[in-house]
Design an enzyme around this catalytic site. Structure first.
Site, PDB file in Angstrom:
ATOM      1  N   ASP A  71     125.345 106.377 -42.510  1.00  0.00           N
ATOM      2  CA  ASP A  71     125.527 107.553 -43.068  1.00  0.00           C
ATOM      3  C   ASP A  71     124.364 108.195 -42.409  1.00  0.00           C
ATOM      4  O   ASP A  71     123.445 107.906 -41.895  1.00  0.00           O
ATOM      5  CB  ASP A  71     125.296 107.649 -44.381  1.00  0.00           C
ATOM      6  CG  ASP A  71     125.523 108.975 -45.224  1.00  0.00           C
ATOM      7  OD1 ASP A  71     126.422 109.710 -44.482  1.00  0.00           O
ATOM      8  OD2 ASP A  71     125.145 108.984 -46.320  1.00  0.00           O
ATOM      9  N   ASN A 114     124.936 110.914 -39.947  1.00  0.00           N
ATOM     10  CA  ASN A 114     125.364 111.560 -38.593  1.00  0.00           C
ATOM     11  C   ASN A 114     125.546 113.009 -38.643  1.00  0.00           C
ATOM     12  O   ASN A 114     124.819 113.787 -37.881  1.00  0.00           O
ATOM     13  CB  ASN A 114     126.816 111.015 -38.262  1.00  0.00           C
ATOM     14  CG  ASN A 114     126.852 109.308 -37.864  1.00  0.00           C
ATOM     15  OD1 ASN A 114     125.935 109.022 -37.802  1.00  0.00           O
ATOM     16  ND2 ASN A 114     128.221 109.262 -37.988  1.00  0.00           N
ATOM     17  N   ARG A 167     128.414 118.871 -36.162  1.00  0.00           N
ATOM     18  CA  ARG A 167     128.290 117.616 -36.822  1.00  0.00           C
ATOM     19  C   ARG A 167     128.866 116.658 -35.809  1.00  0.00           C
ATOM     20  O   ARG A 167     128.477 115.487 -35.952  1.00  0.00           O
ATOM     21  CB  ARG A 167     129.006 117.763 -37.998  1.00  0.00           C
ATOM     22  CG  ARG A 167     128.432 118.642 -39.201  1.00  0.00           C
ATOM     23  CD  ARG A 167     129.384 118.421 -40.477  1.00  0.00           C
ATOM     24  NE  ARG A 167     129.660 117.325 -40.947  1.00  0.00           N
ATOM     25  CZ  ARG A 167     128.900 116.539 -41.648  1.00  0.00           C
ATOM     26  NH1 ARG A 167     127.604 117.009 -42.170  1.00  0.00           N
ATOM     27  NH2 ARG A 167     129.043 115.367 -42.037  1.00  0.00           N
ATOM     28  N   HIS A 193     128.331 112.254 -34.739  1.00  0.00           N
ATOM     29  CA  HIS A 193     129.455 111.289 -34.877  1.00  0.00           C
ATOM     30  C   HIS A 193     129.334 110.492 -33.455  1.00  0.00           C
ATOM     31  O   HIS A 193     129.466 109.114 -33.333  1.00  0.00           O
ATOM     32  CB  HIS A 193     130.707 111.593 -35.159  1.00  0.00           C
ATOM     33  CG  HIS A 193     130.921 112.254 -36.662  1.00  0.00           C
ATOM     34  ND1 HIS A 193     130.216 111.434 -37.714  1.00  0.00           N
ATOM     35  CD2 HIS A 193     131.321 113.255 -37.240  1.00  0.00           C
ATOM     36  CE1 HIS A 193     130.361 112.242 -38.746  1.00  0.00           C
ATOM     37  NE2 HIS A 193     131.166 113.333 -38.425  1.00  0.00           N
ATOM     38  N   SER A 238     135.848 106.707 -45.065  1.00  0.00           N
ATOM     39  CA  SER A 238     136.243 106.595 -46.197  1.00  0.00           C
ATOM     40  C   SER A 238     137.599 107.082 -46.637  1.00  0.00           C
ATOM     41  O   SER A 238     137.793 108.337 -46.044  1.00  0.00           O
ATOM     42  CB  SER A 238     135.032 106.802 -47.275  1.00  0.00           C
ATOM     43  OG  SER A 238     135.072 108.056 -47.542  1.00  0.00           O
ATOM     44  N   ASN A 262     136.734 110.659 -46.996  1.00  0.00           N
ATOM     45  CA  ASN A 262     136.310 111.444 -46.028  1.00  0.00           C
ATOM     46  C   ASN A 262     137.403 112.613 -45.693  1.00  0.00           C
ATOM     47  O   ASN A 262     137.127 113.348 -44.765  1.00  0.00           O
ATOM     48  CB  ASN A 262     135.903 110.663 -44.802  1.00  0.00           C
ATOM     49  CG  ASN A 262     134.322 110.175 -45.166  1.00  0.00           C
ATOM     50  OD1 ASN A 262     134.114 108.986 -44.604  1.00  0.00           O
ATOM     51  ND2 ASN A 262     133.600 110.713 -45.854  1.00  0.00           N
TER      52      ASN A 262
HETATM   53  C1  IPE Z   1     130.092 106.964 -46.984  1.00  0.00           C
HETATM   54  O1  IPE Z   1     129.312 108.172 -46.524  1.00  0.00           O
HETATM   55  C2  IPE Z   1     131.224 107.094 -46.004  1.00  0.00           C
HETATM   56  C3  IPE Z   1     130.896 106.437 -44.699  1.00  0.00           C
HETATM   57  C4  IPE Z   1     129.539 106.306 -44.204  1.00  0.00           C
HETATM   58  C5  IPE Z   1     131.712 106.448 -43.644  1.00  0.00           C
HETATM   59  P1  IPE Z   1     129.614 109.913 -47.098  1.00  0.00           P
HETATM   60  O2  IPE Z   1     128.683 110.704 -46.445  1.00  0.00           O
HETATM   61  O3  IPE Z   1     131.137 109.770 -47.107  1.00  0.00           O
HETATM   62  O4  IPE Z   1     129.263 109.464 -48.787  1.00  0.00           O
HETATM   63  P2  IPE Z   1     128.774 110.355 -50.037  1.00  0.00           P
HETATM   64  O5  IPE Z   1     129.741 111.566 -49.963  1.00  0.00           O
HETATM   65  O6  IPE Z   1     127.374 110.928 -49.642  1.00  0.00           O
HETATM   66  O7  IPE Z   1     128.490 109.483 -51.113  1.00  0.00           O
HETATM   67  C1  IPE Z   2     128.548 109.278 -41.817  1.00  0.00           C
HETATM   68  O1  IPE Z   2     127.695 110.253 -41.512  1.00  0.00           O
HETATM   69  C2  IPE Z   2     129.918 109.198 -41.145  1.00  0.00           C
HETATM   70  C3  IPE Z   2     130.908 109.518 -41.863  1.00  0.00           C
HETATM   71  C4  IPE Z   2     131.213 109.688 -43.124  1.00  0.00           C
HETATM   72  C5  IPE Z   2     132.226 109.609 -41.143  1.00  0.00           C
HETATM   73  P1  IPE Z   2     128.108 111.638 -42.380  1.00  0.00           P
HETATM   74  O2  IPE Z   2     129.014 112.478 -41.593  1.00  0.00           O
HETATM   75  O3  IPE Z   2     128.346 111.384 -43.642  1.00  0.00           O
HETATM   76  O4  IPE Z   2     126.789 112.343 -42.112  1.00  0.00           O
HETATM   77  P2  IPE Z   2     125.750 113.090 -43.349  1.00  0.00           P
HETATM   78  O5  IPE Z   2     125.742 112.330 -44.439  1.00  0.00           O
HETATM   79  O6  IPE Z   2     126.698 114.217 -43.547  1.00  0.00           O
HETATM   80  O7  IPE Z   2     124.462 113.629 -42.665  1.00  0.00           O
HETATM   81 MG    MG Z   3     127.041 111.311 -45.470  1.00  0.00          MG
END
Ligand code: IPE
Ligand code: IPE
Ligand code: MG
Length: 235
Positions: A12, A14, A25, A29, A57, A60
């Site tokens: 988490d 990214n 964003r 990734h 997820s 997502n």
């Molecule tokens: C969990 O992170 C999913 C992945 C890292 C792929 P999220 O960013 O989706 O989780 P929440 O929304 O903060 O709980």
């Molecule tokens: C995790 O990073 C990767 C995925 C969920 C695909 P995020 O995209 O959730 O990054 P933040 O939490 O918004 O910083």
């Molecule tokens: Mg996240």
């Protein structure tokens, strides 16, 4: 040193990594995908047998079409090019998650990397894509129900037996790492993490390097796992 057999990472942070730098964003990734490649090779080098990573997820899909498309295209690119290095390192790549609502080109790339690496023996990289922990339990329960309908005797069915009904039959998680500072599990590998040790760090995933991974290993090594029993000195 006591090396965990199965490590799982909620990758988490990214998006925040990129936003902090004034970038889109998607750039977060992209950086995260480079980190994953390095960490996967390092983990297996350190003696970890299975590394499970949360890449996307089921929830997502709530994100913008632009972000979802970027991620799907990135997965395809990774499976075609980057993971070739993992293949050379003898790492078997498997994907966990629901396939029904994934694009055909993503499914094709998944099938291709799984097929290409299926005989590798040095370790397993389990990429959780379109994955949900509750979904995995539901899908497993449905498969079990089908087996029961076909005559399976469940008189002595144990919790260890349910692993056969998960997306892949993997050992329980020993160490769960979450980067990015959130203190939650966000529907990741709920069945498999029952006695996992948790390690949370504020580091955003693109910055999570080998030394950070080693730090988690050292902390794990210091933990005292009891599995509901007692320490030797208390018996
Ligand atoms: C969990 O992170 C999913 C992945 C890292 C792929 P999220 O960013 O989706 O989780 P929440 O929304 O903060 O709980
Ligand atoms: C995790 O990073 C990767 C995925 C969920 C695909 P995020 O995209 O959730 O990054 P933040 O939490 O918004 O910083
Ligand atoms: Mg996240």
């Amino acid at each position: 040193m006591n090396i965990p057999k199965h490590v799982a990472i909620i990758m988490d942070g990214n998006g925040r990594w990129a936003t902090k730098r004034g970038l889109n964003r998607s750039m977060g990734h992209l950086e995260g995908s480079k980190t994953l490649e390095k960490i996967a090779v390092h983990a297996i080098d350190m003696g970890v047998k299975v590394l499970s990573v949360y890449a996307f997820s089921t929830d997502n899909f709530k994100r913008s079409e632009e972000e979802v498309n970027y991620l799907m295209n990135l997965f395809i690119k990774m499976f075609k090019t980057k993971l070739e290095k993992l293949n050379k390192k003898g790492i078997k790549v498997i994907i966990s998650g629901r396939k029904n609502n994934l694009r055909a080109d993503v499914i094709e790339a998944i099938n291709n990397i799984e097929e290409k690496t299926k005989d590798n023996k040095n370790g397993i990289l389990n990429i959780c894509l379109n994955y949900g922990g509750q979904e995995e339990i539901i899908d497993g329960a449905i498969k079990l129900a089908q087996d029961i309908n076909n005559g399976l005797d469940i008189t002595n069915f144990k919790r260890a037996d349910f692993y056969k009904y998960m997306y892949h039959e993997l050992p329980p998680i020993d160490l769960l790492i979450r980067t990015g500072g959130e203190l939650r599990v966000s529907n990741f590998m709920l069945y498999e993490m029952s006695y996992a040790e948790f390690y949370f760090t504020n580091t955003f995933f693109p910055d999570f390097d080998k030394s950070e991974f080693n730090k988690a290993l050292f902390i794990y090594d210091d933990r005292n796992r009891r599995f509901g029993g007692l320490d030797a000195e208390n018996i």
